[in-house]
Design a protein around this motif. Structure first.
Motif, mmCIF file in Angstrom:
data_model
loop_
_atom_site.group_PDB
_atom_site.id
_atom_site.type_symbol
_atom_site.label_atom_id
_atom_site.label_comp_id
_atom_site.label_asym_id
_atom_site.label_seq_id
_atom_site.Cartn_x
_atom_site.Cartn_y
_atom_site.Cartn_z
ATOM 1 N N CYS A 73 6.426 11.570 -4.112
ATOM 2 C CA CYS A 73 6.456 12.774 -3.285
ATOM 3 C C CYS A 73 7.107 12.456 -1.946
ATOM 4 O O CYS A 73 6.747 11.466 -1.300
ATOM 5 C CB CYS A 73 5.050 13.332 -3.083
ATOM 6 S SG CYS A 73 5.018 14.825 -2.061
ATOM 7 N N GLY A 74 8.056 13.302 -1.526
ATOM 8 C CA GLY A 74 8.770 13.103 -0.277
ATOM 9 C C GLY A 74 7.920 13.355 0.954
ATOM 10 O O GLY A 74 8.323 13.017 2.059
ATOM 11 N N VAL A 75 6.732 13.937 0.776
ATOM 12 C CA VAL A 75 5.857 14.221 1.915
ATOM 13 C C VAL A 75 4.690 13.236 1.949
ATOM 14 O O VAL A 75 4.492 12.518 2.923
ATOM 15 C CB VAL A 75 5.334 15.674 1.877
ATOM 16 C CG1 VAL A 75 4.369 15.934 3.016
ATOM 17 C CG2 VAL A 75 6.501 16.650 1.925
ATOM 18 N N CYS A 76 3.904 13.217 0.882
ATOM 19 C CA CYS A 76 2.681 12.388 0.897
ATOM 20 C C CYS A 76 2.913 10.974 0.350
ATOM 21 O O CYS A 76 2.031 10.136 0.416
ATOM 22 C CB CYS A 76 1.567 13.069 0.105
ATOM 23 S SG CYS A 76 1.822 13.076 -1.683
ATOM 24 N N CYS A 77 4.089 10.720 -0.210
ATOM 25 C CA CYS A 77 4.488 9.415 -0.761
ATOM 26 C C CYS A 77 3.639 8.977 -1.954
ATOM 27 O O CYS A 77 3.669 7.817 -2.350
ATOM 28 C CB CYS A 77 4.468 8.328 0.302
ATOM 29 S SG CYS A 77 5.670 8.644 1.616
ATOM 30 N N MET A 78 2.875 9.888 -2.521
ATOM 31 C CA MET A 78 2.101 9.568 -3.718
ATOM 32 C C MET A 78 3.051 9.539 -4.909
ATOM 33 O O MET A 78 3.931 10.388 -5.025
ATOM 34 C CB MET A 78 1.028 10.635 -3.935
ATOM 35 C CG MET A 78 0.085 10.304 -5.051
ATOM 36 S SD MET A 78 -1.247 11.525 -5.027
ATOM 37 C CE MET A 78 -1.550 11.637 -6.758
ATOM 38 N N ARG A 79 2.875 8.542 -5.761
ATOM 39 C CA ARG A 79 3.746 8.428 -6.931
ATOM 40 C C ARG A 79 3.239 9.300 -8.049
ATOM 41 O O ARG A 79 2.049 9.482 -8.237
ATOM 42 C CB ARG A 79 3.811 6.980 -7.395
ATOM 43 C CG ARG A 79 4.591 6.143 -6.378
ATOM 44 C CD ARG A 79 4.830 4.759 -6.820
ATOM 45 N NE ARG A 79 5.648 4.735 -8.015
ATOM 46 C CZ ARG A 79 5.849 3.642 -8.732
ATOM 47 N NH1 ARG A 79 5.302 2.523 -8.368
ATOM 48 N NH2 ARG A 79 6.597 3.671 -9.802
ATOM 49 N N GLY A 80 4.187 9.849 -8.795
ATOM 50 C CA GLY A 80 3.855 10.717 -9.917
ATOM 51 C C GLY A 80 3.279 9.934 -11.071
ATOM 52 O O GLY A 80 3.467 8.731 -11.195
ATOM 53 N N ARG A 81 2.565 10.647 -11.907
ATOM 54 C CA ARG A 81 2.000 10.052 -13.105
ATOM 55 C C ARG A 81 2.566 10.749 -14.319
ATOM 56 O O ARG A 81 2.960 11.912 -14.257
ATOM 57 C CB ARG A 81 0.484 10.147 -13.072
ATOM 58 C CG ARG A 81 -0.092 9.361 -11.906
ATOM 59 C CD ARG A 81 -1.591 9.219 -12.011
ATOM 60 N NE ARG A 81 -2.116 8.472 -10.897
ATOM 61 C CZ ARG A 81 -2.175 7.154 -10.842
ATOM 62 N NH1 ARG A 81 -1.753 6.428 -11.827
ATOM 63 N NH2 ARG A 81 -2.676 6.550 -9.791
ATOM 64 N N VAL A 82 2.611 10.016 -15.424
ATOM 65 C CA VAL A 82 3.227 10.518 -16.642
ATOM 66 C C VAL A 82 2.620 11.851 -17.083
ATOM 67 O O VAL A 82 3.323 12.762 -17.465
ATOM 68 C CB VAL A 82 3.105 9.463 -17.770
ATOM 69 C CG1 VAL A 82 3.589 10.021 -19.073
ATOM 70 C CG2 VAL A 82 3.893 8.219 -17.404
ATOM 71 N N LEU A 83 1.308 11.990 -16.990
ATOM 72 C CA LEU A 83 0.646 13.179 -17.508
ATOM 73 C C LEU A 83 0.241 14.163 -16.409
ATOM 74 O O LEU A 83 -0.668 14.962 -16.608
ATOM 75 C CB LEU A 83 -0.593 12.765 -18.313
ATOM 76 C CG LEU A 83 -0.304 11.859 -19.504
ATOM 77 C CD1 LEU A 83 -1.596 11.426 -20.167
ATOM 78 C CD2 LEU A 83 0.572 12.568 -20.507
ATOM 79 N N ASP A 84 0.919 14.144 -15.275
ATOM 80 C CA ASP A 84 0.547 15.026 -14.177
ATOM 81 C C ASP A 84 0.561 16.497 -14.580
ATOM 82 O O ASP A 84 -0.349 17.239 -14.238
ATOM 83 C CB ASP A 84 1.477 14.819 -12.982
ATOM 84 C CG ASP A 84 1.054 13.639 -12.131
ATOM 85 O OD1 ASP A 84 -0.013 13.062 -12.413
ATOM 86 O OD2 ASP A 84 1.782 13.304 -11.193
#
Length: 139
Positions: A73-84
């Protein structure tokens, strides 16, 4: 009488040889059966091992293995997960070719959310505020 004894002895030896031959044949067949059983056991073990590996891989995916870097995420920098998406987390990517940033809808500023909704409704490209800030200027 000697002839009968010799004949009886010969018959006994022939019978003994036949029994021994049958026993050898039975043992050979038993050995082949055991070879087949061992081979079947090896195949079953291999299949069980493969199933276990597949199960572990599936479990790893279910735990939400981290996705590629492009889903940060460009804001919170949390990485995505496969099953999001199956968990209700939707990602939106900037359509600027050189950008490659992705965002959670909730992380976007209200003006960005509005622009994103409009772009989605009209089927147009969406650009993040970092790439095209003039799209977000208040009039």
């Amino acid at each position: 009488m000697e002839r009968e004894k010799a004949s009886a002895e010969k018959d006994r030896r022939d019978a003994q040889r036949a029994l021994e031959a049958d026993e050898r044949k039975r043992m050979k067949e038993q050995g082949e059966i055991e070879k087949i059983k061992r081979k079947e056991e090896r195949v079953e073990k291999r299949l069980a091992r493969e199933q276990e590996q597949k199960k572990k891989a599936d479990e790893k995916m279910d735990r939400g293995k981290l996705a590629n870097k492009k889903f940060t995420c460009g804001v919170c920098c949390m990485r995505g997960r496969v099953l999001d998406e199956s968990k209700g987390i939707v990602w939106f990517g900037c359509d600027e070719k050189v950008c490659g940033k992705w965002y959670h809808f909730e992380c976007l500023h209200r003006s960005e959310q509005e622009y994103l909704r409009e772009s989605m409704e009209e089927g147009e490209s969406w650009y993040c505020k970092a790439c095209k800030p003039w799209l977000y200027c208040e009039e």
